[in-house]
Motif scaffolding. Structure first.
Motif, PDB file in Angstrom:
ATOM      1  N   SER A  10       0.808  -1.217   0.000  1.00  0.00           N
ATOM      2  CA  SER A  10       0.000   0.000   0.000  1.00  0.00           C
ATOM      3  C   SER A  10       0.845   1.273   0.000  1.00  0.00           C
ATOM      4  CB  SER A  10      -0.933   0.021   1.210  1.00  0.00           C
ATOM      5  OG  SER A  10      -0.180   0.119   2.404  1.00  0.00           O
ATOM      6  N   THR A  11       2.147   1.162   0.276  1.00  0.00           N
ATOM      7  CA  THR A  11       2.989   2.356   0.285  1.00  0.00           C
ATOM      8  C   THR A  11       3.425   2.705  -1.132  1.00  0.00           C
ATOM      9  OG1 THR A  11       4.970   1.028   0.637  1.00  0.00           O
ATOM     10  CG2 THR A  11       3.886   1.901   2.595  1.00  0.00           C
ATOM     11  N   LYS A  12       3.546   3.987  -1.378  1.00  0.00           N
ATOM     12  CA  LYS A  12       3.981   4.457  -2.694  1.00  0.00           C
ATOM     13  C   LYS A  12       5.510   4.524  -2.708  1.00  0.00           C
ATOM     14  CE  LYS A  12      -0.025   7.341  -3.526  1.00  0.00           C
ATOM     15  NZ  LYS A  12      -0.491   8.709  -3.770  1.00  0.00           N
ATOM     16  N   PRO A  13       6.118   4.297  -3.846  1.00  0.00           N
ATOM     17  CA  PRO A  13       7.576   4.423  -3.909  1.00  0.00           C
ATOM     18  C   PRO A  13       7.998   5.883  -3.818  1.00  0.00           C
ATOM     19  CG  PRO A  13       6.682   3.975  -6.083  1.00  0.00           C
ATOM     20  CD  PRO A  13       5.549   3.866  -5.105  1.00  0.00           C
ATOM     21  N   LYS A  14       9.217   6.088  -3.400  1.00  0.00           N
ATOM     22  CA  LYS A  14       9.749   7.434  -3.275  1.00  0.00           C
ATOM     23  C   LYS A  14       9.896   8.048  -4.670  1.00  0.00           C
ATOM     24  CE  LYS A  14      14.118   9.073  -2.020  1.00  0.00           C
ATOM     25  NZ  LYS A  14      15.325   8.934  -1.240  1.00  0.00           N
ATOM     26  N   PRO A  15       9.421   9.275  -4.872  1.00  0.00           N
ATOM     27  CA  PRO A  15       9.517   9.867  -6.214  1.00  0.00           C
ATOM     28  C   PRO A  15      10.966  10.173  -6.591  1.00  0.00           C
ATOM     29  CG  PRO A  15       8.716  11.482  -4.643  1.00  0.00           C
ATOM     30  CD  PRO A  15       8.801  10.167  -3.907  1.00  0.00           C
ATOM     31  N   LYS A  16      11.248  10.084  -7.871  1.00  0.00           N
ATOM     32  CA  LYS A  16      12.584  10.391  -8.371  1.00  0.00           C
ATOM     33  C   LYS A  16      12.811  11.894  -8.258  1.00  0.00           C
ATOM     34  CE  LYS A  16      13.638   6.276  -9.868  1.00  0.00           C
ATOM     35  NZ  LYS A  16      14.719   5.513  -9.334  1.00  0.00           N
ATOM     36  N   MET A  17      14.006  12.264  -7.821  1.00  0.00           N
ATOM     37  CA  MET A  17      14.331  13.677  -7.700  1.00  0.00           C
ATOM     38  C   MET A  17      14.983  14.146  -8.992  1.00  0.00           C
ATOM     39  SD  MET A  17      15.700  13.934  -3.823  1.00  0.00           S
ATOM     40  CE  MET A  17      15.814  15.689  -3.894  1.00  0.00           C
ATOM     41  N   LYS A  18      14.587  15.320  -9.440  1.00  0.00           N
ATOM     42  CA  LYS A  18      15.193  15.854 -10.658  1.00  0.00           C
ATOM     43  C   LYS A  18      16.569  16.427 -10.331  1.00  0.00           C
ATOM     44  CE  LYS A  18      12.960  20.326 -10.307  1.00  0.00           C
ATOM     45  NZ  LYS A  18      12.107  21.297 -10.930  1.00  0.00           N
ATOM     46  N   PRO A  19      17.426  16.520 -11.314  1.00  0.00           N
ATOM     47  CA  PRO A  19      18.771  17.061 -11.068  1.00  0.00           C
ATOM     48  C   PRO A  19      18.710  18.525 -10.609  1.00  0.00           C
ATOM     49  CG  PRO A  19      18.608  16.101 -13.265  1.00  0.00           C
ATOM     50  CD  PRO A  19      17.254  16.079 -12.671  1.00  0.00           C
ATOM     51  N   ILE A  20      19.700  18.900  -9.832  1.00  0.00           N
ATOM     52  CA  ILE A  20      19.771  20.265  -9.316  1.00  0.00           C
ATOM     53  C   ILE A  20      20.309  21.181 -10.405  1.00  0.00           C
ATOM     54  CG2 ILE A  20      20.884  21.751  -7.614  1.00  0.00           C
ATOM     55  CD1 ILE A  20      21.044  19.311  -5.802  1.00  0.00           C
ATOM     56  N   GLU A  21      19.665  22.329 -10.548  1.00  0.00           N
ATOM     57  CA  GLU A  21      20.141  23.343 -11.478  1.00  0.00           C
ATOM     58  C   GLU A  21      20.493  24.578 -10.665  1.00  0.00           C
ATOM     59  OE1 GLU A  21      17.150  24.006 -14.398  1.00  0.00           O
ATOM     60  OE2 GLU A  21      17.042  21.891 -14.948  1.00  0.00           O
ATOM     61  N   LEU A  22      21.772  24.916 -10.633  1.00  0.00           N
ATOM     62  CA  LEU A  22      22.219  26.089  -9.886  1.00  0.00           C
ATOM     63  C   LEU A  22      21.914  27.352 -10.689  1.00  0.00           C
ATOM     64  CD1 LEU A  22      25.648  24.788  -8.600  1.00  0.00           C
ATOM     65  CD2 LEU A  22      23.505  24.917  -7.358  1.00  0.00           C
ATOM     66  N   LYS A  23      21.498  28.398  -9.974  1.00  0.00           N
ATOM     67  CA  LYS A  23      21.113  29.640 -10.630  1.00  0.00           C
ATOM     68  C   LYS A  23      22.243  30.660 -10.692  1.00  0.00           C
ATOM     69  CE  LYS A  23      16.203  29.299  -9.737  1.00  0.00           C
ATOM     70  NZ  LYS A  23      15.980  28.015  -9.210  1.00  0.00           N
TER      71      LYS A  23
END
Length: 121
Positions: A10-23
């Motif tokens: 019943s638990t959802k998988p952890k969502p994929k994190m998008k790559p970090i974009e530095l400003k």
């Protein structure tokens, strides 16, 4: 056991994190990452707090704060310039940043806190 199976499915998988974009501009990003890399390489495995103190001693002007430094360090981890290691001290954990190609200078906390029992003949 049936409850455990239901809870597992019943638990959802952890969502994929998008790559970090530095400003920040690329030149400024390069200056910041070079300074942080040199600090971590010179002073060995460091925690976030120890790294922040060393950055303040150096007087790096490109960083806006500790949160910005943490974001840059996470970006450096994605680019495999730094790695994060975990040092277990009893029930506590200590997360340390180090460079990829340097040997760690700290010893395992478990080995330091508990001497091995002598072997009987």
């Amino acid at each position: 056991m049936f409850r455990a199976a239901i809870r597992y499915f019943s638990t959802k998988p952890k969502p994929k994190m998008k790559p970090i974009e530095l400003k920040t501009p690329p030149e400024q990003t390069q200056t910041i990452t070079r300074a942080i890399f040199d600090i971590v390489k010179e002073h060995g495995p460091l925690t976030i707090q120890e790294t922040w103190e060393k950055v303040q001693e150096v007087g790096l002007r490109g960083l806006t704060g500790k949160r910005h430094m943490k974001l840059v360090m996470r970006w450096m981890r994605e680019r495999q310039k730094l790695k994060l290691i975990c040092n277990h001290v009893g029930p506590h954990k200590q997360f340390l940043y180090t460079t990829w190609f340097t040997k760690s200078t700290f010893k395992d906390a478990k080995a330091m806190s508990k001497p091995s029992p002598p072997k009987l003949p």
